[in-house]
Design a protein around this motif. Structure first.
Motif, PDB file in Angstrom:
ATOM      1  N   ALA A   1      79.034   6.478 -60.107  1.00  0.00           N
ATOM      2  CA  ALA A   1      78.502   6.119 -59.033  1.00  0.00           C
ATOM      3  C   ALA A   1      77.335   7.569 -59.135  1.00  0.00           C
ATOM      4  N   ILE A   2      78.090   8.641 -59.943  1.00  0.00           N
ATOM      5  CA  ILE A   2      77.577   9.865 -60.397  1.00  0.00           C
ATOM      6  C   ILE A   2      77.216  10.174 -61.838  1.00  0.00           C
ATOM      7  N   GLY A   3      76.002  10.981 -62.638  1.00  0.00           N
ATOM      8  CA  GLY A   3      76.278  11.703 -63.286  1.00  0.00           C
ATOM      9  C   GLY A   3      75.896  10.416 -64.250  1.00  0.00           C
TER      10      GLY A   3
ATOM     11  N   ARG B   1      81.976  -7.907 -40.775  1.00  0.00           N
ATOM     12  CA  ARG B   1      81.459  -6.348 -39.758  1.00  0.00           C
ATOM     13  C   ARG B   1      79.828  -6.953 -39.338  1.00  0.00           C
ATOM     14  N   SER B   2      80.652  -6.999 -38.013  1.00  0.00           N
ATOM     15  CA  SER B   2      79.459  -7.928 -36.770  1.00  0.00           C
ATOM     16  C   SER B   2      78.579  -6.285 -36.275  1.00  0.00           C
ATOM     17  N   SER B   3      78.497  -5.304 -36.497  1.00  0.00           N
ATOM     18  CA  SER B   3      78.182  -4.022 -35.967  1.00  0.00           C
ATOM     19  C   SER B   3      76.610  -4.133 -36.734  1.00  0.00           C
ATOM     20  N   GLY B   4      76.105  -3.409 -35.921  1.00  0.00           N
ATOM     21  CA  GLY B   4      74.805  -2.432 -36.664  1.00  0.00           C
ATOM     22  C   GLY B   4      74.330  -1.718 -36.862  1.00  0.00           C
ATOM     23  N   ASP B   5      76.020  -0.655 -37.413  1.00  0.00           N
ATOM     24  CA  ASP B   5      76.378   0.435 -38.217  1.00  0.00           C
ATOM     25  C   ASP B   5      76.853  -0.326 -39.232  1.00  0.00           C
ATOM     26  N   ASN B   6      77.134   0.791 -40.251  1.00  0.00           N
ATOM     27  CA  ASN B   6      77.926   0.994 -41.708  1.00  0.00           C
ATOM     28  C   ASN B   6      77.888   2.240 -42.410  1.00  0.00           C
ATOM     29  N   PRO B   7      79.723   2.343 -41.411  1.00  0.00           N
ATOM     30  CA  PRO B   7      79.706   3.847 -41.728  1.00  0.00           C
ATOM     31  C   PRO B   7      80.629   3.680 -42.891  1.00  0.00           C
ATOM     32  N   GLN B   8      80.334   5.117 -43.652  1.00  0.00           N
ATOM     33  CA  GLN B   8      80.583   5.242 -45.000  1.00  0.00           C
ATOM     34  C   GLN B   8      82.721   5.201 -44.898  1.00  0.00           C
ATOM     35  N   ILE B   9      83.141   4.680 -46.153  1.00  0.00           N
ATOM     36  CA  ILE B   9      84.426   4.854 -46.493  1.00  0.00           C
ATOM     37  C   ILE B   9      84.070   5.503 -47.367  1.00  0.00           C
ATOM     38  N   ASN B  10      85.074   6.042 -47.931  1.00  0.00           N
ATOM     39  CA  ASN B  10      85.723   7.240 -48.680  1.00  0.00           C
ATOM     40  C   ASN B  10      87.156   7.255 -49.130  1.00  0.00           C
ATOM     41  N   ASP B  11      87.227   5.448 -49.911  1.00  0.00           N
ATOM     42  CA  ASP B  11      88.588   5.459 -50.354  1.00  0.00           C
ATOM     43  C   ASP B  11      88.735   5.174 -51.666  1.00  0.00           C
ATOM     44  N   MET B  12      88.872   6.816 -51.597  1.00  0.00           N
ATOM     45  CA  MET B  12      88.989   6.528 -53.144  1.00  0.00           C
ATOM     46  C   MET B  12      89.450   8.701 -52.943  1.00  0.00           C
ATOM     47  N   TYR B  13      90.465   9.036 -54.303  1.00  0.00           N
ATOM     48  CA  TYR B  13      91.003  10.379 -53.642  1.00  0.00           C
ATOM     49  C   TYR B  13      90.733  11.460 -55.029  1.00  0.00           C
ATOM     50  N   GLY B  14      91.964  12.954 -54.604  1.00  0.00           N
ATOM     51  CA  GLY B  14      91.080  13.420 -56.507  1.00  0.00           C
ATOM     52  C   GLY B  14      90.475  13.091 -56.993  1.00  0.00           C
ATOM     53  N   PHE B  15      88.464  13.069 -56.265  1.00  0.00           N
ATOM     54  CA  PHE B  15      87.656  12.983 -57.249  1.00  0.00           C
ATOM     55  C   PHE B  15      87.385  14.389 -56.850  1.00  0.00           C
ATOM     56  N   PRO B  16      85.949  14.274 -57.842  1.00  0.00           N
ATOM     57  CA  PRO B  16      84.929  16.081 -57.927  1.00  0.00           C
ATOM     58  C   PRO B  16      84.127  15.810 -56.224  1.00  0.00           C
ATOM     59  N   GLU B  17      83.693  16.883 -56.280  1.00  0.00           N
ATOM     60  CA  GLU B  17      83.529  17.074 -55.087  1.00  0.00           C
ATOM     61  C   GLU B  17      82.101  16.447 -54.710  1.00  0.00           C
ATOM     62  N   GLU B  18      81.193  16.708 -55.849  1.00  0.00           N
ATOM     63  CA  GLU B  18      80.495  16.277 -55.617  1.00  0.00           C
ATOM     64  C   GLU B  18      80.143  14.355 -56.002  1.00  0.00           C
ATOM     65  N   LEU B  19      80.778  14.033 -55.818  1.00  0.00           N
ATOM     66  CA  LEU B  19      81.394  12.489 -55.592  1.00  0.00           C
ATOM     67  C   LEU B  19      81.471  12.063 -53.999  1.00  0.00           C
ATOM     68  N   TYR B  20      81.933  13.171 -53.151  1.00  0.00           N
ATOM     69  CA  TYR B  20      82.416  13.386 -51.845  1.00  0.00           C
ATOM     70  C   TYR B  20      80.924  13.178 -51.182  1.00  0.00           C
ATOM     71  N   ARG B  21      80.225  14.102 -51.277  1.00  0.00           N
ATOM     72  CA  ARG B  21      78.458  14.279 -51.168  1.00  0.00           C
ATOM     73  C   ARG B  21      77.448  13.387 -51.055  1.00  0.00           C
ATOM     74  N   ILE B  22      78.081  12.209 -51.601  1.00  0.00           N
ATOM     75  CA  ILE B  22      76.896  10.788 -51.582  1.00  0.00           C
ATOM     76  C   ILE B  22      77.252  10.434 -49.773  1.00  0.00           C
ATOM     77  N   HIS B  23      76.051  10.269 -49.493  1.00  0.00           N
ATOM     78  CA  HIS B  23      75.598   9.766 -48.134  1.00  0.00           C
ATOM     79  C   HIS B  23      75.310   8.542 -47.970  1.00  0.00           C
ATOM     80  N   TYR B  24      75.916   7.995 -47.870  1.00  0.00           N
ATOM     81  CA  TYR B  24      75.144   6.100 -47.485  1.00  0.00           C
ATOM     82  C   TYR B  24      75.245   5.262 -46.796  1.00  0.00           C
TER      83      TYR B  24
END
Length: 260
Positions: free
Chosen positions: A20-22, A58-81
């Protein structure tokens, strides 16, 4: 809006969340694909990371972001989508699938989808309808899901299935840039069958050599079958991001577009 009358179908390998990055081949491919296809009305996303017993949307009008990954650099977790959802199209799926499908809002947009779309459509301005991968159903049923989704291609919906043709985490080699010989061979067999228009081979993938190593668990492979089901035999097929990484993961991706 730069879209075709009949919207395309995409299967994309998503691989490591770090794609996703780099600077990497996957990310560049996603950016180019988004630019080439233009902005659809909606994206129906079939996710390898939302696995359920039974088919869910999913029938809702929104899509909360799920960070279903662990142990990666902080830069990855700063993505907001977090693009909007679509209760309207969720209702259309209910019409198409009937009791086969259930509404569930206990999941959001996971990294198998947002890692791709944050590069294809970085403004998060295209609504996304999340569809699960039903692990209680077999390969033929996954293909049949795609056949039903195909109707929405004529209603402004791009279908994007995200997984990996080859996905064996036990054999990942973080120092390896290409693929093992068995991974290359299985990926090539699937590619050749798709280009030949013979979708029976991908559906019956377990009969292929090295299938047990390439697909030790089916959750990342099944979205490919949904994409193939949604494709039309007359569609033009484009292979992109065709490579293996980390030894045991295929990034090979497919685009199915209506012939003009």
């Amino acid at each position: 809006m730069n879209i075709q009358k009949r919207m395309p179908v995409i299967f994309t390998g998503h691989g490591s969340p770090m794609n996703a990055i780099g600077q990497n081949r996957a990310r560049e491919g996603w950016k180019k694909m988004g630019q080439a296809l233009g902005r659809p009305k909606l994206i129906i996303a079939v996710s390898a990371h939302w696995t359920t017993g039974g088919l869910s949307v999913r029938s809702s009008g929104d899509n909360p972001q799920i960070n279903d990954m662990y142990g990666f650099p902080e830069e990855l977790y700063r993505i907001h989508y977090e693009p909007a959802g679509s209760p309207e199209y969720a209702g259309r799926l209910k019409e198409l699938f009937g009791e086969q499908i259930s509404f569930r809002n206990d999941w959001g947009i996971d990294h198998g989808v947002w890692s791709v779309l944050c590069n294809m459509y970085p403004d998060a301005d295209v609504p996304v309808l999340m569809v699960s991968t039903d692990m209680s159903a077999g390969p033929e049923a996954q293909f049949a899901v795609g056949r039903k989704l195909a109707a929405l291609r004529d209603e402004g919906a791009m279908i994007l299935a995200s997984g990996n043709v080859v996905h064996n985490l036990r054999r990942v080699n973080w120092d390896m840039t290409g693929g093992y010989e068995w991974a290359d061979g299985f990926d090539a067999a699937i590619r050749d069958a798709i280009l030949a228009g013979d979708f029976r081979i991908p559906v019956a993938y377990e009969a292929l050599p090295d299938a047990a190593r390439a697909v030790p668990t089916a959750e990342h492979y099944y979205p490919l079958l949904a994409a193939l089901g949604a494709a039309d035999p007359s569609d033009r097929v484009t292979v992109w991001n065709e490579y293996r990484e980390l030894g045991s993961m295929s990034m090979t991706s497919y685009l199915f577009t209506a012939q003009n």
